[in-house]
Scaffold this motif. Structure first.
Motif, PDB file in Angstrom:
ATOM      1  N   ILE A   7       0.153  12.871  -2.188  1.00 12.68           N
ATOM      2  CA  ILE A   7      -0.251  11.459  -2.081  1.00 12.68           C
ATOM      3  C   ILE A   7      -0.555  11.101  -0.626  1.00 12.68           C
ATOM      4  CG2 ILE A   7       0.574   9.068  -2.349  1.00 12.68           C
ATOM      5  CD1 ILE A   7       2.092  10.048  -4.848  1.00 12.68           C
ATOM      6  N   GLU A   8       0.311  11.578   0.260  1.00 11.45           N
ATOM      7  CA  GLU A   8       0.123  11.314   1.691  1.00 11.45           C
ATOM      8  C   GLU A   8      -1.206  11.876   2.182  1.00 11.45           C
ATOM      9  OE1 GLU A   8       4.504  11.653   3.308  1.00 11.45           O
ATOM     10  OE2 GLU A   8       3.093  12.860   4.511  1.00 11.45           O
ATOM     11  N   ILE A   9      -1.478  13.116   1.818  1.00 13.38           N
ATOM     12  CA  ILE A   9      -2.722  13.770   2.278  1.00 13.38           C
ATOM     13  C   ILE A   9      -3.933  13.016   1.745  1.00 13.38           C
ATOM     14  CG2 ILE A   9      -4.153  15.856   2.089  1.00 13.38           C
ATOM     15  CD1 ILE A   9      -1.560  17.498   1.996  1.00 13.38           C
ATOM     16  N   VAL A  10      -3.889  12.690   0.448  1.00 10.40           N
ATOM     17  CA  VAL A  10      -5.041  12.029  -0.186  1.00 10.40           C
ATOM     18  C   VAL A  10      -5.279  10.665   0.450  1.00 10.40           C
ATOM     19  CG1 VAL A  10      -5.820  10.974  -2.336  1.00 10.40           C
ATOM     20  CG2 VAL A  10      -4.925  13.297  -2.346  1.00 10.40           C
ATOM     21  N   LYS A  11      -4.201   9.913   0.635  1.00 11.92           N
ATOM     22  CA  LYS A  11      -4.365   8.570   1.210  1.00 11.92           C
ATOM     23  C   LYS A  11      -4.874   8.634   2.644  1.00 11.92           C
ATOM     24  CE  LYS A  11      -1.496   5.407  -1.303  1.00 11.92           C
ATOM     25  NZ  LYS A  11      -0.598   4.296  -1.148  1.00 11.92           N
ATOM     26  N   SER A  12      -4.352   9.612   3.410  1.00 10.22           N
ATOM     27  CA  SER A  12      -4.749   9.644   4.820  1.00 10.22           C
ATOM     28  C   SER A  12      -6.165  10.192   4.994  1.00 10.22           C
ATOM     29  CB  SER A  12      -3.741  10.439   5.649  1.00 10.22           C
ATOM     30  OG  SER A  12      -3.731  11.775   5.204  1.00 10.22           O
ATOM     31  N   THR A  13      -6.633  10.996   4.047  1.00 11.15           N
ATOM     32  CA  THR A  13      -7.996  11.543   4.215  1.00 11.15           C
ATOM     33  C   THR A  13      -9.039  10.701   3.478  1.00 11.15           C
ATOM     34  OG1 THR A  13      -7.506  13.064   2.398  1.00 11.15           O
ATOM     35  CG2 THR A  13      -7.370  13.970   4.631  1.00 11.15           C
ATOM     36  N   ALA A  14      -8.599   9.780   2.625  1.00 10.35           N
ATOM     37  CA  ALA A  14      -9.565   8.959   1.860  1.00 10.35           C
ATOM     38  C   ALA A  14     -10.566   8.238   2.775  1.00 10.35           C
ATOM     39  CB  ALA A  14      -8.831   7.969   0.956  1.00 10.35           C
ATOM     40  N   PRO A  15     -10.096   7.619   3.881  1.00 13.39           N
ATOM     41  CA  PRO A  15     -11.080   6.937   4.750  1.00 13.39           C
ATOM     42  C   PRO A  15     -12.114   7.899   5.336  1.00 13.39           C
ATOM     43  CG  PRO A  15      -8.827   6.284   5.295  1.00 13.39           C
ATOM     44  CD  PRO A  15      -8.720   7.420   4.343  1.00 13.39           C
ATOM     45  N   VAL A  16     -11.681   9.136   5.624  1.00 15.41           N
ATOM     46  CA  VAL A  16     -12.635  10.124   6.179  1.00 15.41           C
ATOM     47  C   VAL A  16     -13.700  10.426   5.127  1.00 15.41           C
ATOM     48  CG1 VAL A  16     -12.849  12.411   7.224  1.00 15.41           C
ATOM     49  CG2 VAL A  16     -10.681  11.155   7.414  1.00 15.41           C
ATOM     50  N   LEU A  17     -13.238  10.625   3.891  1.00 13.53           N
ATOM     51  CA  LEU A  17     -14.189  10.919   2.809  1.00 13.53           C
ATOM     52  C   LEU A  17     -15.082   9.712   2.553  1.00 13.53           C
ATOM     53  CD1 LEU A  17     -12.238  12.945   0.117  1.00 13.53           C
ATOM     54  CD2 LEU A  17     -13.346  13.702   2.194  1.00 13.53           C
ATOM     55  N   ALA A  18     -14.486   8.515   2.629  1.00 16.91           N
ATOM     56  CA  ALA A  18     -15.278   7.302   2.390  1.00 16.91           C
ATOM     57  C   ALA A  18     -16.399   7.218   3.417  1.00 16.91           C
ATOM     58  CB  ALA A  18     -14.395   6.072   2.470  1.00 16.91           C
ATOM     59  N   ASP A  19     -16.034   7.574   4.635  1.00  7.98           N
ATOM     60  CA  ASP A  19     -17.000   7.557   5.727  1.00  7.98           C
ATOM     61  C   ASP A  19     -18.172   8.485   5.431  1.00  7.98           C
ATOM     62  OD1 ASP A  19     -17.311   6.254   8.096  1.00  7.98           O
ATOM     63  OD2 ASP A  19     -16.849   8.070   9.272  1.00  7.98           O
ATOM     64  N   LYS A  20     -17.842   9.602   4.834  1.00 11.90           N
ATOM     65  CA  LYS A  20     -18.875  10.612   4.537  1.00 11.90           C
ATOM     66  C   LYS A  20     -19.249  10.571   3.057  1.00 11.90           C
ATOM     67  CE  LYS A  20     -17.983  13.663   8.298  1.00 11.90           C
ATOM     68  NZ  LYS A  20     -19.077  13.544   9.225  1.00 11.90           N
ATOM     69  N   GLY A  21     -18.860   9.475   2.398  1.00 13.68           N
ATOM     70  CA  GLY A  21     -18.998   9.389   0.949  1.00 13.68           C
ATOM     71  C   GLY A  21     -20.388   9.689   0.427  1.00 13.68           C
ATOM     72  N   VAL A  22     -21.380   9.081   1.036  1.00 11.90           N
ATOM     73  CA  VAL A  22     -22.746   9.251   0.526  1.00 11.90           C
ATOM     74  C   VAL A  22     -23.197  10.691   0.726  1.00 11.90           C
ATOM     75  CG1 VAL A  22     -25.142   8.506   0.795  1.00 11.90           C
ATOM     76  CG2 VAL A  22     -23.307   6.815   0.878  1.00 11.90           C
ATOM     77  N   GLU A  23     -22.868  11.226   1.915  1.00  8.63           N
ATOM     78  CA  GLU A  23     -23.232  12.614   2.218  1.00  8.63           C
ATOM     79  C   GLU A  23     -22.606  13.570   1.189  1.00  8.63           C
ATOM     80  OE1 GLU A  23     -22.746  14.931   6.273  1.00  8.63           O
ATOM     81  OE2 GLU A  23     -22.431  12.763   6.501  1.00  8.63           O
ATOM     82  N   ILE A  24     -21.320  13.337   0.932  1.00  9.12           N
ATOM     83  CA  ILE A  24     -20.586  14.215   0.007  1.00  9.12           C
ATOM     84  C   ILE A  24     -21.192  14.139  -1.395  1.00  9.12           C
ATOM     85  CG2 ILE A  24     -18.377  14.537  -1.208  1.00  9.12           C
ATOM     86  CD1 ILE A  24     -16.999  13.680   1.440  1.00  9.12           C
ATOM     87  N   THR A  25     -21.398  12.917  -1.868  1.00  3.23           N
ATOM     88  CA  THR A  25     -21.867  12.826  -3.252  1.00  3.23           C
ATOM     89  C   THR A  25     -23.352  13.215  -3.389  1.00  3.23           C
ATOM     90  OG1 THR A  25     -21.890  10.446  -2.897  1.00  3.23           O
ATOM     91  CG2 THR A  25     -20.174  11.290  -4.300  1.00  3.23           C
ATOM     92  N   THR A  26     -24.108  13.080  -2.310  1.00  2.00           N
ATOM     93  CA  THR A  26     -25.505  13.541  -2.368  1.00  2.00           C
ATOM     94  C   THR A  26     -25.527  15.056  -2.581  1.00  2.00           C
ATOM     95  OG1 THR A  26     -26.168  11.765  -0.886  1.00  2.00           O
ATOM     96  CG2 THR A  26     -27.727  13.567  -1.150  1.00  2.00           C
TER      97      THR A  26
END
Ligand code: HEM
Length: 404
Positions: A7-26
């Motif tokens: 849970i800690e890892i997911v919560k702390s990395t979520a903003p990083v993924l959100a930042d790259k969200g479009v790139e990741i999902t593209t």
């Protein structure tokens, strides 16, 4: 159960993924469709090419991850998406495919920053989120099966009537090809139709609101020809140009949680353009079931040429004890002026709604294109209508509304 560490890892990395969200999902969609081209029979290619679905998925994964230890917070959003998934026949077996490609994309975009520990945590978290969707959708499939619909897959319907409602909107009346009764929809719901267009490699799915009152005889959809935005208009142009009475279309059981309440408080049905379709279903239901309910129908159109259902709304209004229809035209024509088909020109303003709206217990339903929705929701907020009194449906993926 996810461990505290996960849970800690997911919560702390979520903003990083959100930042790259479009790139990741593209990247995710690119790989997903390379490896599973059959999924192009489900996904809306127009949304893909415009990057819309990418953002929707990115935002949802981010939101879900932020609340990974209290997923009940995101349940209302999950339900809304699940309605769409169910109506598109998204099945449990699709989730691991999506999960695998999402992880692949995270790894690709984050590079070295995506440690095994992080990937493992996200794999687990995705599993938990996916299970929430699967459970909610399972319930919806069961409801469809046990309702008077009795079918959960695509079913063949025949177009029994095609009727032009304005220069851009045409209605299609649809009856089950097997002669069975139509399952009653709830006013405000939509159906997914699936078409095979000559020259197109994959099947195309689109959602259309049902525009008539619930009845066991037929469904009516009223489709706007999307001429300005290609490839978005593939299905609407096909329906307008190629589909006629006697032709068959496949559709799934009505879906969606943008539904008229059964209360008796004053109600405001506010629509822009083809957003009139679910509102008409609601208005006609009020006329049938609660004609004493004070009802205001506020509709914005470009002008009288594109404005659909003028007569139908006026005639229905006359059957209500306290009903008022107000039409606002952006650019009225000379003929509109001579026929006095509208009450205001320009846009729906805050002042207009403020003057109409007197009773604090009133309910509001809003549907239309995204800029219209943004404006109306702003007006309602500014005049102090509490959020819980406002229901809205937008066209296109949910997250569009929140994007600037
Ligand atoms: C639509 C999220 C899994 C297929 C959507 C939307 C969101 C979303 C936010 C937009 C809703 C709207 O238009 O109002 C998710 C999440 C998933 C997931 C968070 C995993 C946990 C899947 C799976 C499939 C799928 C497994 C099938 C392979 C679709 C399709 C649409 C959609 C076809 C309609 C929009 C379009 O065609 O572009 N999903 N989804 N989704 N989803 Fe999912």
């Amino acid at each position: 159960m996810l461990s505290k560490k996960t849970i800690e890892i997911v919560k702390s990395t979520a903003p990083v993924l959100a930042d790259k969200g479009v790139e990741i999902t593209t990247y995710f969609y690119k790989k997903l469709f390379e490896n599973h081209p059959e999924l192009l029979n489900i996904f809306n290619h127009a949304n893909q090419s415009k990057g819309r679905q990418q953002t929707a998925l990115a935002n949802t994964v981010y939101a879900a991850a932020t609340y990974i230890d209290q997923l009940e917070v995101v349940l209302p959003a999950v339900k809304q998406i699940a309605h769409k998934h169910r109506s598109l026949q998204v099945k449990p077996e699709h989730y691991p495919i999506v999960g695998e490609h999402l992880l692949l994309a995270i790894k690709e975009v984050l590079g070295d920053a995506a440690t095994d520990e992080i990937l493992h945590a996200w794999g687990e978290a995705y599993g938990v989120i996916a299970q929430v969707f699967i459970d909610v959708e399972q319930e919806m499939y069961q409801q469809a099966e046990t309702s008077n619909a009795g079918w959960t897959d695509f079913k063949e319907f025949e177009v029994v009537r095609k009727e032009e409602e304005s220069s851009v909107i045409t209605s299609f009346y649809l009856k089950p090809a097997d002669g069975s009764k139509v399952s009653l929809h709830k006013p405000g719901q939509y159906i997914t139709i699936r078409v095979s267009i000559p020259g197109e490699k994959y099947l195309l799915n689109r959602q259309y609101s049902l525009s008539d009152a619930p009845n066991e005889d037929y469904y009516r959809i009223s489709v706007k020809r999307e001429a300005e935005f290609t490839p978005e208009g593939k299905v609407s142009n096909y329906l307008h140009d190629q589909v006629n009475a006697g032709d068959k279309l496949e559709l799934t059981v009505p879906a969606g949680d943008f539904i008229l309440d059964s209360g008796r408080e004053p109600v405001y049905l506010i629509s822009g353009g083809v957003g009139i379709t679910p509102m008409l279903s609601m208005l006609k239901t009020i006329a049938q079931e609660a004609p004493a309910r004070p009802t205001t129908f506020l509709h914005a159109s470009k002008n009288g040429t594109v404005h659909a259902f003028y007569d139908e709304v006026k005639n229905t209004m006359e059957t209500l004890q306290r009903g008022e229809a107000i039409f606002v035209y952006e650019n009225p024509t000379v003929e509109d002026r001579s026929r006095q088909k509208f009450h205001f020109d320009g846009y729906v303003t805050e002042e207009m709604i403020r003057e109409l709206h007197a009773e604090p217990e009133s309910k509001f339903y809003v549907c239309g294109p995204v800029p219209f929705m943004r404006a109306i929701l702003n007006h309602l907020e500014n005049i102090g209508v509490p959020a819980e009194k406002i229901n809205y449906e937008f066209f296109g993926p949910a997250m569009d509304l929140k994007q600037k």
